[in-house]
Write a protein that holds these residues in place. Structure first.
Motif, PDB file in Angstrom:
ATOM      1  N   GLY A  39       0.864  -1.095  -0.070  1.00 20.35           N
ATOM      2  CA  GLY A  39      -0.027   0.055   0.042  1.00 20.35           C
ATOM      3  C   GLY A  39       0.885   1.246  -0.073  1.00 20.35           C
ATOM      4  N   ARG A  40       1.664   1.314   1.024  1.00 16.71           N
ATOM      5  CA  ARG A  40       2.820   2.413   0.883  1.00 16.71           C
ATOM      6  C   ARG A  40       3.214   2.617  -0.586  1.00 16.71           C
ATOM      7  NH1 ARG A  40       3.755   0.092   6.081  1.00 16.71           N
ATOM      8  NH2 ARG A  40       5.646  -0.932   5.278  1.00 16.71           N
ATOM      9  N   LEU A  42      -5.045  -0.339  -6.572  1.00 15.88           N
ATOM     10  CA  LEU A  42      -5.617  -1.334  -5.670  1.00 15.88           C
ATOM     11  C   LEU A  42      -5.756  -2.555  -6.444  1.00 15.88           C
ATOM     12  CD1 LEU A  42      -8.775   0.456  -4.205  1.00 15.88           C
ATOM     13  CD2 LEU A  42      -6.973  -0.174  -2.956  1.00 15.88           C
ATOM     14  N   ALA A  43      -5.867  -2.551  -7.788  1.00 13.77           N
ATOM     15  CA  ALA A  43      -5.692  -3.655  -8.563  1.00 13.77           C
ATOM     16  C   ALA A  43      -4.195  -4.472  -8.526  1.00 13.77           C
ATOM     17  CB  ALA A  43      -6.294  -3.448  -9.873  1.00 13.77           C
ATOM     18  N   LEU A  44      -3.400  -3.530  -8.621  1.00 15.73           N
ATOM     19  CA  LEU A  44      -1.875  -4.070  -8.440  1.00 15.73           C
ATOM     20  C   LEU A  44      -1.811  -4.879  -7.155  1.00 15.73           C
ATOM     21  CD1 LEU A  44       0.155  -0.937  -9.951  1.00 15.73           C
ATOM     22  CD2 LEU A  44      -0.301  -3.201 -10.957  1.00 15.73           C
ATOM     23  N   ILE A  45      -2.241  -3.864  -5.956  1.00 13.96           N
ATOM     24  CA  ILE A  45      -2.168  -4.696  -4.813  1.00 13.96           C
ATOM     25  C   ILE A  45      -3.043  -5.962  -4.674  1.00 13.96           C
ATOM     26  CG2 ILE A  45      -2.808  -4.677  -2.361  1.00 13.96           C
ATOM     27  CD1 ILE A  45      -2.297  -1.854  -2.640  1.00 13.96           C
ATOM     28  N   ALA A  51     -11.505  -5.039  -6.245  1.00 13.95           N
ATOM     29  CA  ALA A  51     -11.307  -3.403  -5.861  1.00 13.95           C
ATOM     30  C   ALA A  51     -12.296  -2.697  -6.406  1.00 13.95           C
ATOM     31  CB  ALA A  51     -10.049  -3.270  -6.656  1.00 13.95           C
ATOM     32  N   PHE A  52     -12.582  -1.655  -5.293  1.00  9.36           N
ATOM     33  CA  PHE A  52     -13.727  -0.731  -5.540  1.00  9.36           C
ATOM     34  C   PHE A  52     -13.225   0.660  -5.289  1.00  9.36           C
ATOM     35  CE2 PHE A  52     -15.846  -4.695  -4.197  1.00  9.36           C
ATOM     36  CZ  PHE A  52     -16.755  -4.864  -5.181  1.00  9.36           C
ATOM     37  N   VAL A  53     -13.738   1.737  -6.132  1.00 15.67           N
ATOM     38  CA  VAL A  53     -13.383   3.166  -5.653  1.00 15.67           C
ATOM     39  C   VAL A  53     -14.593   3.794  -6.061  1.00 15.67           C
ATOM     40  CG1 VAL A  53     -11.894   4.808  -5.903  1.00 15.67           C
ATOM     41  CG2 VAL A  53     -10.994   2.778  -6.173  1.00 15.67           C
ATOM     42  N   ASP A  54     -15.486   3.911  -5.050  1.00 16.71           N
ATOM     43  CA  ASP A  54     -16.720   4.651  -5.180  1.00 16.71           C
ATOM     44  C   ASP A  54     -17.637   4.336  -6.556  1.00 16.71           C
ATOM     45  OD1 ASP A  54     -18.506   6.898  -4.577  1.00 16.71           O
ATOM     46  OD2 ASP A  54     -17.443   8.225  -5.824  1.00 16.71           O
ATOM     47  N   SER A  55     -17.556   2.962  -6.958  1.00 15.64           N
ATOM     48  CA  SER A  55     -17.983   2.786  -8.131  1.00 15.64           C
ATOM     49  C   SER A  55     -18.824   1.567  -8.051  1.00 15.64           C
ATOM     50  CB  SER A  55     -16.715   2.033  -9.028  1.00 15.64           C
ATOM     51  OG  SER A  55     -16.046   1.120  -8.403  1.00 15.64           O
TER      52      SER A  55
END
Length: 380
Positions: free
Chosen positions: A23-24, A123-126, A147-151
């Motif tokens: 994440g970092r 997020l997809a990479l993680i 993964a989700f981002v307000d979607s």
């Protein structure tokens, strides 16, 4: 289907540590993990919807069952990996812009590139790294993740609060005691039984009600409650129709969103400018004159808002919002000429919606009203 026996605990602990590291590396300031139990939060959502506070956002009512049950979005989901990423632009004088009525105020989150794709990609990479780790270590636990981002119907802020990324403030936004509230959220739903975050962050709003009192349209009927129908962010972004006349004057020069409740929050003294260059202002949107933006034709609008959250409202609603701002600006022959020119365009013609807002603005420019510059009082 693979054997569904639990993954070794030591490997899950190791994976959790790696997720923090990944994440970092992807630019997130914080990662935390929580479970998928949102029973209490679902009840709050249903109460909010029943009062009609969502306005015309029908999508908030649709799939409301999934918002409270992440496992319905991702079969087998056991954990939510919640992430936050700072977006505060550096060296912007947004308060100065807000107090300059000839300037256009654009919400800070929208000054740069749209965050959705950037954060979803990170997020997809993680998620891919999690998959590789599981493959390399011969995990027997079935892996399903997304993964989700307000979607999608995900209760992002309650999940982030449960994970310990902050607390939901009286203005209904998430606050972090070390970072304020100028950050985006994203999630990975996973079927892995990862160790949970140790504790939630204590709500430290105390007796402060600065965010409630500063709201120009009095959109908070009570602490921790937002009537979106009165919120300038809703009126300028989600609302597809006319902006009610009662709200136009107090909108001032806010043409896309509103940051007042965040800007006044004392916890934002701890906010740090973003290091993500994609979130830095583009096309001088942090300091543009209202009239200059209003004179963009549709091709200029599409070009200058490419990759921006602003594009989603469309050119006509962009003009609608700017017309309100121009109606609130000090009387100016330049503004009258710009409004008249746009009003008389025939190729292509403006919509009746835009025409109505231009007419309102022209009436105020030609015969300026007594400027009250006061907060609107609501009758909830």
């Amino acid at each position: 289907m693979p054997n569904s026996s639990p993954a070794p605990e030591a490997l899950l602990v190791k994976l959790t540590e790696l997720i923090q590291q990944w994440g970092r590396e992807q630019g997130f300031q914080q990662i935390a993990i929580t479970d998928v139990n949102l029973t209490t939060e679902q009840q709050h959502l249903e109460q909010w919807l029943s009062r009609g506070f969502h306005g015309t956002m029908a999508w908030m009512a649709e799939n409301s069952d999934k918002r409270g049950s992440p496992e319905k979005l991702l079969p087998g989901a056991q954990r939510v990996i919640s992430a936050r990423m700072d977006y505060l632009p550096p060296d912007t004088e947004q308060i100065k812009i807000l107090k300059s009525p000839q300037k256009a105020y654009v919400s800070r989150y929208a000054l740069g590139r749209d965050y959705h794709k950037l954060i979803r990609k990170r997020l997809a990479l993680i998620a891919n790294q999690i998959q590789t780790f599981c493959d390399d270590n011969n995990f027997t636990h079935p892996l399903n993740q997304r993964a989700f981002v307000d979607s999608a119907p995900v209760l992002e802020r309650p999940l982030a609060e449960k994970a310990g990324l902050g607390w939901v403030g009286k203005h209904t936004l998430l606050i972090n005691e070390h970072a304020g509230s100028w950050f985006f959220l994203g999630e990975i739903l996973t079927s892995l039984p990862l160790p949970l975050a140790t504790k939630k962050m204590e709500n430290r709003c105390g007796d402060c009600e600065a965010c409630l009192k500063i709201c120009p349209t009095d959109a908070f009927p009570a602490p921790y409650q937002l009537d979106a129908r009165r919120c300038i962010s809703y009126l300028t972004i989600e609302n597809k129709g006319a902006i009610p006349i009662e709200f136009r004057e107090v909108m001032g020069n806010r043409v896309f969103g509103c940051d007042d409740c965040q800007a006044i929050c004392p916890w934002n003294k701890f906010a740090k400018p973003t290091t993500e260059t994609d979130f830095h202002p583009r096309h001088s949107l942090e300091s543009s004159d209202l009239v200059d933006l209003f004179l963009w034709d549709e091709q200029q609008f599409l070009k200058n808002t490419e990759g921006s959250a602003i594009r989603r409202i469309g050119y006509q609603n962009w003009l609608r919002n700017l017309a309100v701002g121009l109606g609130n600006a000090p009387a100016s022959q330049q503004i009258i000429e710009a409004l008249t020119k746009k009003r008389n365009e025939t190729s292509p013609p403006i919509t009746a919606l835009v025409a109505e807002h231009i007419d309102w603005a022209l009436s105020r420019q030609i015969t300026p009203p007594k400027r009250r510059q006061r907060k609107l009082k609501a009758s909830h």
